[in-house]
Write a protein that holds these residues in place. Structure first.
Motif, PDB file in Angstrom:
ATOM      1  N   HIS A  89     -86.478  30.779  70.005  1.00 39.98           N
ATOM      2  CA  HIS A  89     -86.481  31.141  68.591  1.00 39.98           C
ATOM      3  C   HIS A  89     -86.215  32.613  68.350  1.00 39.98           C
ATOM      4  N   VAL A 123     -81.476  29.752  68.377  1.00 44.01           N
ATOM      5  CA  VAL A 123     -81.195  30.103  66.987  1.00 44.01           C
ATOM      6  C   VAL A 123     -79.897  30.896  66.847  1.00 44.01           C
ATOM      7  N   LEU A 174     -88.446  27.398  61.259  1.00 39.01           N
ATOM      8  CA  LEU A 174     -88.606  28.421  62.299  1.00 39.01           C
ATOM      9  C   LEU A 174     -89.978  29.112  62.280  1.00 39.01           C
ATOM     10  N   SER A 228     -86.139  21.837  72.151  1.00 37.51           N
ATOM     11  CA  SER A 228     -86.925  22.640  71.210  1.00 37.51           C
ATOM     12  C   SER A 228     -88.053  21.805  70.608  1.00 37.51           C
TER      13      SER A 228
END
Length: 682
Positions: free
Chosen positions: A262, A267, A247, A150
């Motif tokens: 995301h 998540v 985020l 990420s």
């Protein structure tokens, strides 16, 4: 169940990532996307086969490789494939496959094309390792691996300072959560001397009866400490207040990443982890109430931020925060099945919304401000219709997937409130009012983007030199995503290529239909079996199941509940403010200026972090550096000891004078001292 198939499912994306990453120049763009898409497609097909086997009673729980044994603690690579795992495997690989195909069109002109495909394939491997693990060591490996990938993907356009800031922010915030996570795992090992899920879960009642002194003289429930620490890890990965700040900024990454990581997969790792740990959480009411309150706060207050954001991707990002809050509320209400069901439906319609936003960004020549859009429906009908489907699913429109999953969470929270769980009343009102907020920001986005007056003026784009990194340079200068599909002709937006629209259609189908076809079995048909544990006193879904009469009856029941009317009120409010009277939002912002500023500044979380926590951390680091490292360690311990030895050596060296009478005198003095000592002893 053949373990070789399970190994193939996780190994294929890893091998494809290695090939695309190390041999990208040799195999070219077509080779990079072909090998990664083929690998993920095979993994998806095998995952579907595993789910089919699982539905027919086959399960697997065992080690495939022993890494080491230390004092009886086994460290292994192993797989636990039950209903929960099989469902997650299918969701992860399907969304990943759609994103891989979509990326061909979206990143077509990006100089980092092969690198991007390598990263997203590597992410798929990491996520599969996480959801398929049967022990805490492998879980932590997958947990950290998805965080690292990420970080790489958020900062993919490394020439843009905002992207580098965003990926560092995501990395640091997740480290805070991961610190709690590893403390929870350490406590589990302390009480059980095992990393294996089955062994740990079997000792749940014994752990629940023990205490732990976090602070001297004050005993805490060991299970409460363990579960809260584990959940702090979930707060980081699943972006729960106050560890949510990373985020929205992660939207600096390319849109396919927003959809893959995301919205649909990374998540949701925290949600999956808590559901997997249900045999532990069910023994701690304190931990469940903590989860419930954090989730409710995230669900309502993060949704409000979507109302004032004008960046199309950030609106969807705040929606993701809010929906993750709904899933967390379900976990805190002991409705784990409802949380996972919403995870599944949300993966489809939220990935759809992100990819639709990317299609709009392509058509608008990397413009993301919704105030500069409008009237795009007639130019981009496929994108608009699929986006409408995703929006209707998101707000919980009857018969759409989100209707069944979201309503079940709200009903379960209501039952938890009636049962007297601490924080459940607050959670119920938060998720209930969140329905209105969700409908308002969702249709605000739809109306501002696809309907109303056209507000865009698009000039002919300049051509970038790929060899010199033109796409990345452009991104850094403009603050937007690189121009991957420029306009031609009259400069009007137009529908994107099939490699972009085909994944939208593929995701729109389950967004509309998956709920109605699976709600019976997943929520009320015992789908999860023994993979999720709920104590009899906490089983709110079983109580809901006694009143369940099928998907159609659920729609009729909705007309007697406030949820449907709150969603309709949100849609009507969005229509009045953003289509009928577009000047009203400005007037409302002036009338409630303090509230508008509070929301625009995101409750000042970022301000507090950057102006209070960051200076404190830098000050502490500076103090430890100057006072601890330079003064104490280097000045006193290292250089100080060297100076002391030098001084002592300078004094002692005078003994070595080279004169014979000095040595004779020293011998006489020494002999006298020795005789005196012997006489005293006698």
């Amino acid at each position: 169940m053949d373990p070789r198939i399970l190994i193939a499912i996780v190994a294929l994306p890893l091998l494809a990532a290695i090939v695309a990453g190390l041999l990208g120049r040799r195999i070219g763009r077509a080779g990079a996307h072909s090998v990664t898409i083929l690998a993920v497609a095979i993994s998806f097909g095998l995952s579907c086969y595993i789910l089919w086997q699982n539905l027919n009673g086959a399960e697997f729980n065992g080690a495939v490789y022993s890494w080491g044994i230390s004092d009886g603690l086994r460290m292994e690579v192993g797989f636990l494939v039950d209903r929960l795992t099989a469902l997650m495997m299918v969701v992860v690989t399907f969304v990943s496959l759609c994103v891989h195909v979509y990326t061909i069109g979206y990143m077509a002109d990006d100089p980092g094309y092969q690198r991007f495909f390598s990263y997203i394939s590597l992410f798929t491997f990491s996520m599969l390792m996480l959801v398929m693990s049967n022990n805490f060591l492998q879980l932590f490996f997958g947990w950290e691996a998805v965080g690292v990938v990420s970080y790489l993907l958020i900062g993919f356009w490394y020439t843009r300072p905002s992207a580098i800031f965003a990926n560092l922010k995501a990395f640091v915030v997740n480290r805070v959560g991961d610190f709690g996570f590893i403390l929870g795992i350490a406590a589990i090992v302390y009480f059980t001397n095992s990393l294996d899920y089955a062994t740990v879960f079997g000792q749940g009642p014994q752990i629940a009866g023990q205490s732990l002194e976090v602070f001297e003289g004050r005993a805490w429930s060991a299970m409460a400490v363990i579960c809260i620490c584990l959940f702090i890890g979930a707060m980081g990965k699943s972006a729960q207040v106050p560890l949510h700040v990373w985020l929205p900024d992660s939207m600096e990454g390319p849109t396919p990443i927003s959809a893959l990581i995301h919205a649909a997969t990374m998540v949701t790792a925290g949600i999956f982890m808590v559901a997997r740990m249900s045999p532990l959480f069910e023994y701690s009411e304190v931990a469940l109430s903590f989860v419930l309150i954090i989730g409710a706060t995230t669900a309502f207050f993060m949704g409000l931020l979507g109302i004032v954001s004008n960046d199309i991707k950030r609106v969807i990002a705040y929606s993701t925060l809010s929906q993750l809050g709904y899933m967390t509320v379900a976990l805190g209400a002991s409705a784990y099945g409802a949380g996972i069901f919403h995870l599944m439906t949300h993966a489809f319609f939220k990935a759809l919304l992100f990819l639709a936003a990317g299609s709009v960004i392509i058509a608008m020549h990397h413009e993301q401000d919704m105030r500069k859009m409008g009237g795009l429906f007639k130019y981009m009908k496929i994108t608009a219709v699929t986006c409408w489907i995703g929006a209707l699913a998101l707000i919980g429109t009857p018969f759409f997937s989100g209707f069944y999953s979201k309503d079940s969470i709200i009903e379960a929270t209501h039952l938890a409130a009636e049962a007297g769980r601490t924080g459940a009343v607050y959670a119920y009102w938060s998720v209930l009012l969140g329905v209105f907020v969700t409908a308002l920001y969702t249709f605000r986005m739809l109306f501002m983007t696809f309907h109303g007056k056209e507000r865009f003026e698009i000039a002919h784009p300049a051509h970038h030199d790929e060899g010199s990194g033109g796409a990345q340079s452009s991104a850094a200068e403009t603050g937007h995503e690189p121009d991957t599909h420029a306009h031609h002709g009259n400069g009007k937006p137009h529908e994107t290529p099939w490699v972009v629209t085909a994944p939208l259609v593929a995701l729109a189908i389950p967004s509309a239909l998956i709920g109605i076809f699976t709600v019976d079995s997943v929520l009320f048909g015992g789908f999860f079996g023994g993979s999720i544990f709920v104590s009899e006193t906490n089983d709110v879904l079983a109580e809901l199941g006694r009143e369940w009469h099928g998907p159609a009856a659920a729609v009729l029941h909705a007309f007697t509940q406030p949820v449907l009317y709150l969603a309709a009120a949100g849609v009507c409010t969005a229509w009045l403010f953003y289509l009928r009277n577009p000047h009203w939002p400005g007037l409302a912002a002036q009338k409630a200026h303090w509230l508008y500023q509070l929301l625009v500044n995101k409750y000042y979380f970022d301000w507090f972090n950057e102006n209070v926590l960051a200076p404190l951390a830098r000050g502490l680091g500076m103090g430890l550096w100057k006072g601890g490292d330079e003064l104490l360690i280097d000045g006193v311990m290292v250089n100080g000891s060297a100076r002391s030895i030098g001084w002592f050596a300078g004094v002692v060296r005078h003994v070595q004078s080279g004169y014979l009478y000095h040595y004779a005198f020293a011998m006489i003095i020494g002999l006298s001292a020795l005789l005196a000592w012997l006489l005293l002893r006698a």
